[in-house]
Scaffold this motif. Structure first.
Motif, PDB file in Angstrom:
ATOM      1  N   LYS A 111     -26.105   8.889  21.916  1.00 47.93           N
ATOM      2  CA  LYS A 111     -25.565   7.282  22.324  1.00 47.93           C
ATOM      3  C   LYS A 111     -24.098   7.084  22.272  1.00 47.93           C
ATOM      4  O   LYS A 111     -23.435   6.397  22.863  1.00 47.93           O
ATOM      5  N   TYR A 112     -24.001   7.826  21.149  1.00 48.57           N
ATOM      6  CA  TYR A 112     -22.717   6.555  19.745  1.00 48.57           C
ATOM      7  C   TYR A 112     -21.160   7.567  20.708  1.00 48.57           C
ATOM      8  O   TYR A 112     -20.027   6.559  20.250  1.00 48.57           O
ATOM      9  N   TRP A 113     -21.045   8.481  20.871  1.00 45.62           N
ATOM     10  CA  TRP A 113     -20.037   8.970  21.791  1.00 45.62           C
ATOM     11  C   TRP A 113     -20.433   8.430  23.082  1.00 45.62           C
ATOM     12  O   TRP A 113     -19.441   8.218  23.315  1.00 45.62           O
ATOM     13  N   ALA A 114     -21.312   8.520  23.619  1.00 41.03           N
ATOM     14  CA  ALA A 114     -21.518   7.374  24.953  1.00 41.03           C
ATOM     15  C   ALA A 114     -20.899   5.940  24.837  1.00 41.03           C
ATOM     16  O   ALA A 114     -19.687   5.452  25.723  1.00 41.03           O
ATOM     17  N   LEU A 115     -21.421   5.587  23.923  1.00 43.43           N
ATOM     18  CA  LEU A 115     -20.844   3.701  24.170  1.00 43.43           C
ATOM     19  C   LEU A 115     -19.512   3.592  23.586  1.00 43.43           C
ATOM     20  O   LEU A 115     -18.218   3.103  23.458  1.00 43.43           O
ATOM     21  N   GLY A 116     -18.558   5.034  22.854  1.00 48.06           N
ATOM     22  CA  GLY A 116     -17.118   5.820  22.949  1.00 48.06           C
ATOM     23  C   GLY A 116     -16.682   5.106  24.104  1.00 48.06           C
ATOM     24  O   GLY A 116     -14.994   4.812  23.991  1.00 48.06           O
ATOM     25  N   LEU A 117     -16.706   5.498  25.802  1.00 53.02           N
ATOM     26  CA  LEU A 117     -16.591   5.046  26.555  1.00 53.02           C
ATOM     27  C   LEU A 117     -16.131   3.759  27.229  1.00 53.02           C
ATOM     28  O   LEU A 117     -15.310   3.198  28.144  1.00 53.02           O
ATOM     29  N   LEU A 118     -17.223   2.852  25.852  1.00 56.53           N
ATOM     30  CA  LEU A 118     -17.145   1.472  26.318  1.00 56.53           C
ATOM     31  C   LEU A 118     -15.535   0.738  26.075  1.00 56.53           C
ATOM     32  O   LEU A 118     -15.193  -0.426  26.976  1.00 56.53           O
ATOM     33  N   TRP A 119     -14.627   2.114  25.744  1.00 53.78           N
ATOM     34  CA  TRP A 119     -13.055   1.610  24.959  1.00 53.78           C
ATOM     35  C   TRP A 119     -12.283   0.850  26.533  1.00 53.78           C
ATOM     36  O   TRP A 119     -11.076   0.619  26.631  1.00 53.78           O
ATOM     37  N   PHE A 120     -12.886   1.781  27.675  1.00 50.17           N
ATOM     38  CA  PHE A 120     -12.332   2.072  29.226  1.00 50.17           C
ATOM     39  C   PHE A 120     -12.147   0.949  29.685  1.00 50.17           C
ATOM     40  O   PHE A 120     -11.736   0.471  30.941  1.00 50.17           O
ATOM     41  N   VAL A 121     -13.472  -0.346  29.298  1.00 49.97           N
ATOM     42  CA  VAL A 121     -13.643  -1.519  30.494  1.00 49.97           C
ATOM     43  C   VAL A 121     -12.368  -2.084  30.581  1.00 49.97           C
ATOM     44  O   VAL A 121     -11.283  -2.834  28.551  1.00 49.97           O
TER      45      VAL A 121
ATOM     46  N   HIS B 217      -9.489  10.500  23.787  1.00 45.18           N
ATOM     47  CA  HIS B 217     -10.422   9.701  23.532  1.00 45.18           C
ATOM     48  C   HIS B 217     -11.123   9.903  25.260  1.00 45.18           C
ATOM     49  O   HIS B 217     -12.374  10.126  24.952  1.00 45.18           O
ATOM     50  N   LEU B 218     -11.207  10.034  26.233  1.00 44.13           N
ATOM     51  CA  LEU B 218     -11.773  10.303  27.780  1.00 44.13           C
ATOM     52  C   LEU B 218     -13.128  11.583  27.374  1.00 44.13           C
ATOM     53  O   LEU B 218     -13.561  12.162  27.762  1.00 44.13           O
ATOM     54  N   ALA B 219     -12.030  12.816  26.779  1.00 45.94           N
ATOM     55  CA  ALA B 219     -12.045  14.094  26.784  1.00 45.94           C
ATOM     56  C   ALA B 219     -13.191  14.235  26.180  1.00 45.94           C
ATOM     57  O   ALA B 219     -14.071  15.046  25.349  1.00 45.94           O
ATOM     58  N   VAL B 220     -12.794  13.768  24.156  1.00 44.50           N
ATOM     59  CA  VAL B 220     -13.376  13.469  23.467  1.00 44.50           C
ATOM     60  C   VAL B 220     -14.984  12.909  22.958  1.00 44.50           C
ATOM     61  O   VAL B 220     -16.099  13.418  23.140  1.00 44.50           O
ATOM     62  N   SER B 221     -14.629  11.625  24.525  1.00 44.76           N
ATOM     63  CA  SER B 221     -15.805  11.665  24.738  1.00 44.76           C
ATOM     64  C   SER B 221     -16.963  11.635  25.172  1.00 44.76           C
ATOM     65  O   SER B 221     -18.325  12.240  25.229  1.00 44.76           O
ATOM     66  N   ILE B 222     -16.346  12.662  26.598  1.00 48.10           N
ATOM     67  CA  ILE B 222     -17.486  13.546  27.246  1.00 48.10           C
ATOM     68  C   ILE B 222     -18.170  14.157  26.854  1.00 48.10           C
ATOM     69  O   ILE B 222     -19.062  14.594  26.260  1.00 48.10           O
ATOM     70  N   ILE B 223     -16.994  15.055  25.819  1.00 46.27           N
ATOM     71  CA  ILE B 223     -17.675  16.740  25.007  1.00 46.27           C
ATOM     72  C   ILE B 223     -18.466  15.725  24.171  1.00 46.27           C
ATOM     73  O   ILE B 223     -19.142  16.747  24.080  1.00 46.27           O
ATOM     74  N   GLY B 224     -18.349  14.905  23.326  1.00 43.23           N
ATOM     75  CA  GLY B 224     -19.315  14.639  22.122  1.00 43.23           C
ATOM     76  C   GLY B 224     -20.491  14.224  23.121  1.00 43.23           C
ATOM     77  O   GLY B 224     -20.879  14.298  22.210  1.00 43.23           O
ATOM     78  N   SER B 225     -20.526  13.430  23.807  1.00 45.68           N
ATOM     79  CA  SER B 225     -21.606  13.445  24.624  1.00 45.68           C
ATOM     80  C   SER B 225     -22.902  14.239  24.741  1.00 45.68           C
ATOM     81  O   SER B 225     -23.879  13.825  24.635  1.00 45.68           O
ATOM     82  N   SER B 226     -22.380  15.075  25.260  1.00 46.92           N
ATOM     83  CA  SER B 226     -22.624  16.031  25.920  1.00 46.92           C
ATOM     84  C   SER B 226     -23.139  17.548  24.522  1.00 46.92           C
ATOM     85  O   SER B 226     -24.488  18.133  24.320  1.00 46.92           O
ATOM     86  N   ILE B 227     -22.406  17.380  23.564  1.00 41.66           N
ATOM     87  CA  ILE B 227     -22.670  18.262  22.201  1.00 41.66           C
ATOM     88  C   ILE B 227     -23.505  17.588  21.107  1.00 41.66           C
ATOM     89  O   ILE B 227     -24.190  17.831  19.947  1.00 41.66           O
ATOM     90  N   ALA B 228     -23.413  16.352  21.151  1.00 45.79           N
ATOM     91  CA  ALA B 228     -24.054  15.356  20.019  1.00 45.79           C
ATOM     92  C   ALA B 228     -25.671  15.600  20.443  1.00 45.79           C
ATOM     93  O   ALA B 228     -25.915  15.032  19.456  1.00 45.79           O
ATOM     94  N   ARG B 229     -25.897  16.176  21.528  1.00 44.85           N
ATOM     95  CA  ARG B 229     -27.558  16.424  21.068  1.00 44.85           C
ATOM     96  C   ARG B 229     -28.152  17.387  20.643  1.00 44.85           C
ATOM     97  O   ARG B 229     -28.762  17.110  19.923  1.00 44.85           O
ATOM     98  N   THR B 230     -27.232  18.416  20.301  1.00 43.61           N
ATOM     99  CA  THR B 230     -28.180  19.438  19.714  1.00 43.61           C
ATOM    100  C   THR B 230     -26.819  19.584  18.016  1.00 43.61           C
ATOM    101  O   THR B 230     -27.935  19.932  17.317  1.00 43.61           O
ATOM    102  N   ARG B 231     -25.774  18.899  18.089  1.00 45.40           N
ATOM    103  CA  ARG B 231     -25.125  19.171  16.453  1.00 45.40           C
ATOM    104  C   ARG B 231     -24.402  18.014  16.417  1.00 45.40           C
ATOM    105  O   ARG B 231     -23.884  17.136  17.446  1.00 45.40           O
ATOM    106  N   VAL B 232     -23.704  18.237  15.602  1.00 48.37           N
ATOM    107  CA  VAL B 232     -22.552  16.910  15.204  1.00 48.37           C
ATOM    108  C   VAL B 232     -20.823  17.305  15.802  1.00 48.37           C
ATOM    109  O   VAL B 232     -20.431  18.457  14.924  1.00 48.37           O
ATOM    110  N   MET B 233     -20.682  16.559  15.894  1.00 48.84           N
ATOM    111  CA  MET B 233     -19.548  16.765  16.586  1.00 48.84           C
ATOM    112  C   MET B 233     -18.179  16.650  15.859  1.00 48.84           C
ATOM    113  O   MET B 233     -18.041  14.774  15.185  1.00 48.84           O
TER     114      MET B 233
END
Length: 169
Positions: A40-50, A139-155
């Protein structure tokens, strides 16, 4: 009328006998606690695009959340929150630096040309625009990748500046 109940009847929730996690609820509706993750923290990074408020709100929100979860028992939650906040703050500073470069270049062109600022592309403007585009796409790429990876490990985005340190012992 069916007297045995349907599988969708809310009062008849089957409970497994050997549950690994405790069930929560009021008896009629029970659910399992979701596993802890930092997605959720990486997904909140997408708020940057608002538009307009996102570039200000995302670093502040993630910074506050990262400080709040500093003592969370889960390492995945703690580290992902901290690294997502550091990443968003780094990207925001890169874009702000690029905006300052653009403003300085435009003002200097205006002063040197005597009031007639041309629309020519100078090397400084090119570098500033490339930095903005690289920050936006990165930022777009890292936030999307982080949202998927961060479920099981640290991005861990390696180029993020560590503004928020880890929890003290």
């Amino acid at each position: 009328m069916n007297t045995q109940g349907s599988p969708y009847d809310a009062t008849r929730v089957p409970q497994p006998e050997n549950a690994a996690q405790p069930a929560f609820g009021n008896g009629a509706y029970t659910y399992r606690e979701p596993p802890q993750s930092g997605a959720k923290y990486w997904a909140l990074g997408l708020l940057w695009f608002v538009p307009i408020i996102g570039m200000v709100a995302a670093p502040i929100l993630l910074g506050v959340l990262a400080i709040q979860v500093r003592r969370h028992p889960s390492l995945i939650v703690r580290e992902n929150a901290r690294r997502a906040a550091n990443w968003v703050i780094t990207v925001t500073l890169v874009v702000l630096f690029s905006a300052v470069l653009i403003a300085v270049e435009r003002i200097s062109q205006y002063i040197v040309s005597g009031g007639d600022s041309g629309s020519s592309l100078t090397p400084l403007l090119l570098i500033a625009n490339l930095l903005i585009w690289a920050a936006w796409i990165g930022h777009l790429a890292v936030s999307i990748i982080g949202s998927s990876i961060a479920r099981t490990r640290v991005m861990n985005p390696r180029i993020a500046i560590p503004f928020i340190s880890g929890a003290p012992d």
